[in-house]
Write an enzyme that holds these catalytic residues in place. Structure first.
Site, mmCIF file in Angstrom:
data_model
loop_
_atom_site.group_PDB
_atom_site.id
_atom_site.type_symbol
_atom_site.label_atom_id
_atom_site.label_comp_id
_atom_site.label_asym_id
_atom_site.label_seq_id
_atom_site.Cartn_x
_atom_site.Cartn_y
_atom_site.Cartn_z
ATOM 1 N N TYR A 1 0.924 -1.516 0.571
ATOM 2 C CA TYR A 1 -0.060 0.469 -0.029
ATOM 3 C C TYR A 1 0.868 1.302 0.249
ATOM 4 C CZ TYR A 1 -3.851 3.530 1.569
ATOM 5 O OH TYR A 1 -3.679 5.005 1.723
ATOM 6 N N SER B 1 -3.352 14.275 6.875
ATOM 7 C CA SER B 1 -4.362 13.823 5.890
ATOM 8 C C SER B 1 -5.627 14.195 6.330
ATOM 9 C CB SER B 1 -3.725 12.839 5.034
ATOM 10 O OG SER B 1 -4.841 12.400 3.619
ATOM 11 N N GLN C 1 -4.244 19.193 5.159
ATOM 12 C CA GLN C 1 -4.444 18.914 3.937
ATOM 13 C C GLN C 1 -5.326 17.941 3.654
ATOM 14 O OE1 GLN C 1 -5.532 14.664 2.275
ATOM 15 N NE2 GLN C 1 -5.484 16.046 0.651
ATOM 16 N N TYR D 1 -8.383 16.814 0.484
ATOM 17 C CA TYR D 1 -9.798 16.949 -0.110
ATOM 18 C C TYR D 1 -10.855 17.387 -0.208
ATOM 19 C CZ TYR D 1 -6.309 12.801 -1.095
ATOM 20 O OH TYR D 1 -4.583 12.143 -0.946
ATOM 21 N N THR E 1 -5.437 19.084 -2.399
ATOM 22 C CA THR E 1 -5.222 18.219 -2.838
ATOM 23 C C THR E 1 -5.588 18.471 -4.241
ATOM 24 O OG1 THR E 1 -3.586 17.059 -2.162
ATOM 25 C CG2 THR E 1 -4.740 15.763 -3.295
ATOM 26 N N ARG F 1 -4.075 0.913 -8.371
ATOM 27 C CA ARG F 1 -3.419 0.683 -7.343
ATOM 28 C C ARG F 1 -3.592 -0.953 -7.802
ATOM 29 N NH1 ARG F 1 -4.577 5.252 -3.411
ATOM 30 N NH2 ARG F 1 -3.867 7.030 -5.060
ATOM 31 N N LYS G 1 -2.120 21.266 -4.607
ATOM 32 C CA LYS G 1 -0.829 20.187 -4.764
ATOM 33 C C LYS G 1 -0.941 19.158 -5.694
ATOM 34 C CE LYS G 1 0.803 15.754 -2.387
ATOM 35 N NZ LYS G 1 0.764 14.759 -3.026
ATOM 36 N N HIS H 1 1.294 12.295 -7.283
ATOM 37 C CA HIS H 1 0.501 12.455 -6.162
ATOM 38 C C HIS H 1 1.288 10.717 -5.649
ATOM 39 C CE1 HIS H 1 -2.526 12.310 -3.673
ATOM 40 N NE2 HIS H 1 -2.682 10.906 -3.584
ATOM 41 N N ARG I 1 0.838 7.360 -7.719
ATOM 42 C CA ARG I 1 -0.032 7.045 -7.146
ATOM 43 C C ARG I 1 -1.538 6.988 -8.033
ATOM 44 N NH1 ARG I 1 0.699 4.239 -2.369
ATOM 45 N NH2 ARG I 1 -1.188 4.781 -1.291
ATOM 46 N N ASP J 1 7.475 17.148 -4.837
ATOM 47 C CA ASP J 1 7.340 15.323 -4.157
ATOM 48 C C ASP J 1 8.159 14.362 -5.080
ATOM 49 O OD1 ASP J 1 4.965 14.884 -5.852
ATOM 50 O OD2 ASP J 1 3.993 15.199 -3.499
ATOM 51 N N GLY K 1 9.323 10.339 -5.266
ATOM 52 C CA GLY K 1 10.723 9.821 -5.637
ATOM 53 C C GLY K 1 11.658 10.476 -5.229
#
Length: 415
Positions: free
Chosen positions: A61, A143, A165, A167, A193, A202, A283, A307, A310, A338, A340
């Protein structure tokens, strides 16, 4: 004349004192969290520990991405395509890593990114991460999909800098209530976001049959034998649930599709700007046009982000989009990136290419899964050590001097 005969050493019986000088007793000590974490010298080491400490579905996950995970691979490839150009004969006996992020000083140019359902990774959850962030002197972002409420987190860690954050939900009244609660609880930055009108595919979660909360079945019972501590912590602490809206039974994708509003538009950002008196971050920016649009609508900062790979697979690689966005918004907004980031050298590369700071998610979650709060401490310590070493090797004594000539990003050699 020199002899051609080989030198022969006289043999003797070893003494106990000889052995005590070469045997490290710590290597034979029973394993503990501290010893396990001390052996982690990179985030990759923490990832390997985490993989052994939690069920496969939980690790996947965190570790996985959307569809074929091309976006994830390209994000890492971009950092491998960075070339450093060090300067020599510079005094780097002291190195300054701190930076002002949205009006307040941060000990590192790092923000801990919002991650959903954090108590699934470790029963200590969001408060453990927030406490580690506070000790490190950096912001932590809670979140909307967190397992700790805005009020509970503020009470658990009252001293550190906290972002929230958001949504935008189909139920706008519920979203408005969350904004009001975050404001009342003292959060200084709101992060909207915008890249999740629906959930990405996923496939690791699909193949693992991951549900929220994890359900017990035949495969789960076998997994309990391998990870008894994780299951014991799950079953002996408060039930896993989303703090913002209560219980849910189903997959993460089903939850996102039931909650998030795919009709969200720029007018919603105007509303949020009017409702939130502090710093506002957007974001999920992946194009120059969108960066300009949200800054014109009142955003104080943008996060160039897909993201973490994802959502939409094969989306733009954030590090490659970063310089264009930085040039487009100029001094009108701060620009974060963001996706990596796995080392202090990656942080240095992002700052040199124009980022005000970086957001990291998987990086600290590997630490959390590996060792709870102490694991997050270890992850941040690794990043700090690597960033300091990278700046010294670049001949840079202050991270504020980094942008510009020290880094180039070559054409991709990845897939």
């Amino acid at each position: 004349m020199p002899s051609d005969e080989p030198i022969r050493r006289r043999r003797r019986r070893p003494r106990w004192s000889d052995l005590t000088e070469v045997i490290d007793p710590r290597a034979f000590a029973p394993p503990t969290t501290e010893r396990r974490l001390a052996r982690a010298h990179t985030l990759g080491d923490l990832r390997a520990i985490a993989r052994r400490r939690v069920p496969r579905a939980v690790f996947d996950y965190v570790d996985g991405g959307a569809e074929s995970e091309v976006s994830m691979a390209r994000a890492r490839a971009a950092y491998r395509d960075v070339h450093f150009h060090p300067a020599v004969l510079r005094d780097v006996s002291e190195v300054a890593l701190d930076r002002v992020l949205l009006g307040k000083n941060s000990a590192l140019p790092v923000v801990l990114a919002p991650t959903g359902y954090t108590r699934m990774m470790h029963h200590e959850g969001e408060p453990a991460v927030a406490r580690a962030a506070a000790r490190a002197g950096i912001p932590y972002t809670l979140s909307t999909m967190g397992t700790t409420s805005v009020e509970e987190l503020a009470a658990a860690e009252p001293t550190g800098r906290k972002w929230f954050q958001l949504y935008l939900w189909r139920d706008r009244a519920a979203g408005e209530s969350l904004v009001e609660r975050a404001l009342a609880a003292g959060y200084d930055t709101l992060v909207l976001t915008v890249d999740t009108p629906v959930s990405g595919a996923r496939l690791r979660d699909v193949h693992n049959g991951l549900t929220i909360p994890p359900m017990i079945g035949p495969r789960t019972l076998a997994d309990m034998a391998i990870h008894p501590r994780w299951w014991a912590n799950l079953l002996t602490t408060d039930p896993l649930k989303f703090a913002s809206f209560g219980s849910w039974k189903g997959t993460a994708a089903e939850l996102a599709d039931s909650l998030f509003d795919p009709s969200t538009g720029i007018d919603d950002l105007h509303w949020l700007r009017a409702a939130w008196p502090h710093s506002l971050v957007v974001k999920g920016i992946q194009t120059v046009e969108d960066a300009r649009k949200v800054v014109d609508a009142g955003a104080d900062a943008v996060v160039v982000s897909n993201h973490g790979g994802r959502q939409l697979d094969r989306a733009a690689t954030p590090l490659r989009v970063l310089p264009e966005v930085r040039a487009a918004v100029g001094e009108h907004a701060e620009v974060f990136v963001d996706g990596g980031v796995r080392s202090g050298a990656d942080i240095a590369a992002a700052i040199a290419l124009g980022a005000s700071g970086v957001l990291v998610g998987r990086a600290y979650l590997y630490g959390l899964m590996a060792g709870g709060e102490r694991g997050v401490d270890r992850a941040l310590s690794i990043l700090r050590t690597e960033l300091t070493r990278t700046l010294r090797l670049l001949g840079v004594a202050d991270i504020a001097e980094l942008p510009g000539r020290h880094v180039t990003l070559n054409e991709s050699t990845g897939r």
